[in-house]
Write a protein that holds these residues in place. Sequence first.
Motif, PDB file in Angstrom:
ATOM      1  N   ASN A 232     -69.116  23.009 -30.039  1.00 25.99           N
ATOM      2  CA  ASN A 232     -70.579  23.030 -29.958  1.00 25.99           C
ATOM      3  C   ASN A 232     -71.030  22.475 -28.621  1.00 25.99           C
ATOM      4  O   ASN A 232     -70.221  21.996 -27.830  1.00 25.99           O
ATOM      5  N   TYR A 233     -72.305  22.536 -28.344  1.00 24.78           N
ATOM      6  CA  TYR A 233     -72.867  22.226 -27.034  1.00 24.78           C
ATOM      7  C   TYR A 233     -72.217  23.082 -25.946  1.00 24.78           C
ATOM      8  O   TYR A 233     -72.106  22.667 -24.797  1.00 24.78           O
ATOM      9  N   GLY A 234     -71.788  24.291 -26.335  1.00 20.60           N
ATOM     10  CA  GLY A 234     -71.229  25.219 -25.355  1.00 20.60           C
ATOM     11  C   GLY A 234     -69.935  24.750 -24.723  1.00 20.60           C
ATOM     12  O   GLY A 234     -69.610  25.158 -23.598  1.00 20.60           O
ATOM     13  N   ALA A 235     -69.174  23.922 -25.424  1.00 22.12           N
ATOM     14  CA  ALA A 235     -67.952  23.363 -24.844  1.00 22.12           C
ATOM     15  C   ALA A 235     -66.881  24.438 -24.676  1.00 22.12           C
ATOM     16  O   ALA A 235     -66.613  25.227 -25.584  1.00 22.12           O
ATOM     17  N   LEU A 236     -66.273  24.470 -23.493  1.00 20.56           N
ATOM     18  CA  LEU A 236     -65.145  25.348 -23.188  1.00 20.56           C
ATOM     19  C   LEU A 236     -64.130  24.531 -22.406  1.00 20.56           C
ATOM     20  O   LEU A 236     -64.486  23.778 -21.499  1.00 20.56           O
TER      21      LEU A 236
ATOM     22  N   ARG B   5     -69.212  21.693 -20.613  1.00 16.68           N
ATOM     23  CA  ARG B   5     -69.999  21.478 -21.827  1.00 16.68           C
ATOM     24  C   ARG B   5     -71.454  21.311 -21.439  1.00 16.68           C
ATOM     25  O   ARG B   5     -71.763  20.757 -20.375  1.00 16.68           O
ATOM     26  N   ASP B   6     -72.373  21.797 -22.275  1.00 18.55           N
ATOM     27  CA  ASP B   6     -73.800  21.576 -22.046  1.00 18.55           C
ATOM     28  C   ASP B   6     -74.146  20.110 -22.292  1.00 18.55           C
ATOM     29  O   ASP B   6     -73.360  19.350 -22.861  1.00 18.55           O
ATOM     30  N   GLY B   7     -75.350  19.744 -21.919  1.00 23.38           N
ATOM     31  CA  GLY B   7     -75.761  18.350 -22.031  1.00 23.38           C
ATOM     32  C   GLY B   7     -76.125  17.946 -23.441  1.00 23.38           C
ATOM     33  O   GLY B   7     -76.522  18.766 -24.274  1.00 23.38           O
ATOM     34  N   PHE B   8     -76.023  16.638 -23.705  1.00 21.19           N
ATOM     35  CA  PHE B   8     -76.385  16.069 -24.999  1.00 21.19           C
ATOM     36  C   PHE B   8     -77.873  15.764 -25.104  1.00 21.19           C
ATOM     37  O   PHE B   8     -78.379  15.548 -26.195  1.00 21.19           O
TER      38      PHE B   8
ATOM     39  N   TYR C  55     -67.880  19.144 -32.366  1.00 24.78           N
ATOM     40  CA  TYR C  55     -66.823  19.760 -33.171  1.00 24.78           C
ATOM     41  C   TYR C  55     -66.404  21.061 -32.516  1.00 24.78           C
ATOM     42  O   TYR C  55     -67.113  21.626 -31.665  1.00 24.78           O
ATOM     43  N   GLY C  56     -65.226  21.508 -32.885  1.00 26.99           N
ATOM     44  CA  GLY C  56     -64.731  22.745 -32.297  1.00 26.99           C
ATOM     45  C   GLY C  56     -63.342  23.077 -32.776  1.00 26.99           C
ATOM     46  O   GLY C  56     -62.841  22.519 -33.770  1.00 26.99           O
TER      47      GLY C  56
END
Length: 853
Positions: A170-174, A199-202, A845-846
Amino acid sequence: MTAAPLYAQQAPPDASAKDEEEATTLSGLTVTAQKREEALQDVPIAITALPQQLLQDTGVRDVKDLQVLVPGLTVTSTQSEAQTTARIRGIGTVGDNAGLESSVGIVIDGVYRPRNGVGFGDLGEIERIEVLKGPQGTVFGKNTSAGVINVITRRPDYNTSVEGEFTIGNYGALGLAGAFNTPIGDNAAFRIYGAKRERDGFVDVRTGAGPRQEKEDFDQNFHTLRAQLLLEPTENLDINLIGDFTSREENCCVGVTTVRGGTGAIIDALSPDSGVAPVADPYARIAYSNRSTEQDMKDKGVSAEVNWITPWFNNATLTSITAKREWRAINGLDFDFSSADLLYRNADEDESLTEFKTFSQEFRLTGSTDKIDWMFGLFFSDEDLNRNETYRIGNAYEPYLSTALLALINPALAQSPTAATFLSQTTGRPFGTAFAGFGADDKYRQNAKTKAFFTNNTWHATDALDVTLGVRYTQENKELDSRYSNPNGSPGCASYFGPNGQVSPAAQGRIAAALTGRGLPFASLPPAQQAAIISNIIGYSCLPWANPLHNGRATHQESDEKEWSGTLKLAYRWNDHVMTYVSGARGYKAGGFNLDRVQSANGLSSAGQGIRPVDDTSFPGEFVNSFELGAKTTWADGNLLLNATLFHQTYSDFQLNSFLGTSFVVRSIPEVISQGIDTEILWQPQKGLMIQGGLTYADTRYGDERPGGDFVAPGGTAPAGALYKLPGSQVSFAPYWSGSASITYDWNFASDLVARFNVGAKYMSDYNTGSDLDPEKDQGAFTVVNARIAIGRRDRRWMVELWGQNLFDEEYAQVGFDAPLQNVSPLPNNAFNSFNAFLGAPRTYGVTFRVSY
């Protein structure tokens, strides 16, 4: 908490099934806490040893992730990830000033990192991490007065292998990571590891009128590369060469409002949106910032470790570790943490740079006889610290400060339609020109040279009794050159003073007229009240970045420290199951210089608030006397370890770097005492099941002395000092209770599949997150839970892992702080005061896919 060696000792993928079935016991765990390989249960030190598999299962990639596995360890970040601080048993470096050394040392592959933030980054492939609690200066050197985080990465071996990892979340994590290992002939091997993570920001950001474009913060964008070459030309000589590079280009870190005070309405009026949160709701994760928090960090270095089994002294081993490293961080900052354009710093090397260039060399000669294990060593380091520090004043600064000052004098005055022009009148300058532009441009250039001799020796007095004596002598020389400039000339502050340096009658007249014209009969006030008002106006008009007395200053400072540290330990093995020990140690953390604009009432650092520049910004070294009484026990045929350590640590001249709303000040606290107990358990009740846990109780508090005006309690003739809450109180970031627990279970199913489940948790009782202990910065007790479930082939050819970090989305603050320029009194519940915080990470999560050939 001790490691799960079952995973650390697993055979490579091509091992036979019989080898995989071989029983292992926990009693065989080895560590290098005393820079020689020893059984964990024989080392008279409180150690948490964490193997690769446990670190992977818990999602540990950096030092901050590590704290979930170690009771008594706290790691926080503030204005940027470069300002990361580790604390053990409540003791760590307090503050964000690069001039302060670390209390908890970070050592990676035998190379010391000069600050905790320098050691913060993706640790890559890890063989194990050892967390040593209590002073470790004898073996690891200065700046380990609270403990050491010793990271050992995975070395090359003689198997050809390829490993890969792909992560989405989530948050665009790669995330992508991979490693390649190959032998080179019969006497050399090469390993290379690389990773890229995004990853995108929190946190969402309201940017007002800009110019900030980024709408998120606390994002992630980095890549790292590490290569190692192992050379073993003879059976008695091995050489390991390491080169690594890491780049982080991210946005971090904005603060969120935790208490909205009376300044909120003033900022709102100067912003196109709500300048700060309309209602304090920090866990909505919405921040306000019109300026960039872009950060660019580069870390690179090379090292060579040589181990030669010599023909001398019964085949003693000569070890040489040579390293050269360079680390730099550039970080934009919106100082006011609002979308009003008050005070900021651009993300540019000339305006915001912290850089370390370090060369280090260590030699050790280690050997043994029938009765003595001995070690002698030499250490040298040459460290250059370069820091560029700037302040730019935005167009909302002058109207904000004008209105806020009137509100302090009389809240009704702030309602005047001409409130924003108040300082224009008091300075006699056109509106918008008294405080504007490039306010401060400072350069710090520091060199530190360290030389040390050390020895650590264990005498086996009997078959049961060991006596360890260690001594270290350290000589450190520091030189600092500082240059201060006010490019805009600071016309606002300068307007108040005549040629003699005193407040001019004309300035007093302008102040009186500006207040009288707004309905305050200044001339009729008592002289003492008139003087207090004038002093307050000038004080806020001459804050460090707007004070022309700094302009053109150049200072040179030197310090030379020569200190002894050491340890004495007695360990007695009662039988195969129980070893007890008692130890004493003296630790040392180097003194240094405050790399910030410092001003006071009389030009001395120890004095109260004022506008006279301080030339001597030095502070003394910090010392600790530590005593421990411990027991290490082994049960259940080596499958149950129960360990406990009672500790009492007394720190003198404890270095406290506190942000007081406008600048950082360093104070030496005469005494801090940390006492309590560390306990841990590691249990393997059956094959495939591992239970580990630890509980720390630490009563870490300041002494009762009040060493200066900053510590004066309210109620007397003098105003309350900003640090008056400290004497006798629990130290910040020092929970009484800290506990961790982890359960791992793996089992085989089908013909060739394996499943593994891990859940880990960290509990911390309530504590304060501010160096001044304001109650608005209290953090309640909380628990963070991580979990991971994996399914794959038994030979590890492939594996699929579902994972969650902070699984129950626990809400907690890393650090609370005074909202800059929005906090006027250290007394609790002042309606004018505003407070911010840097938040902990939310639930993530991921899924991760791994392959290995």
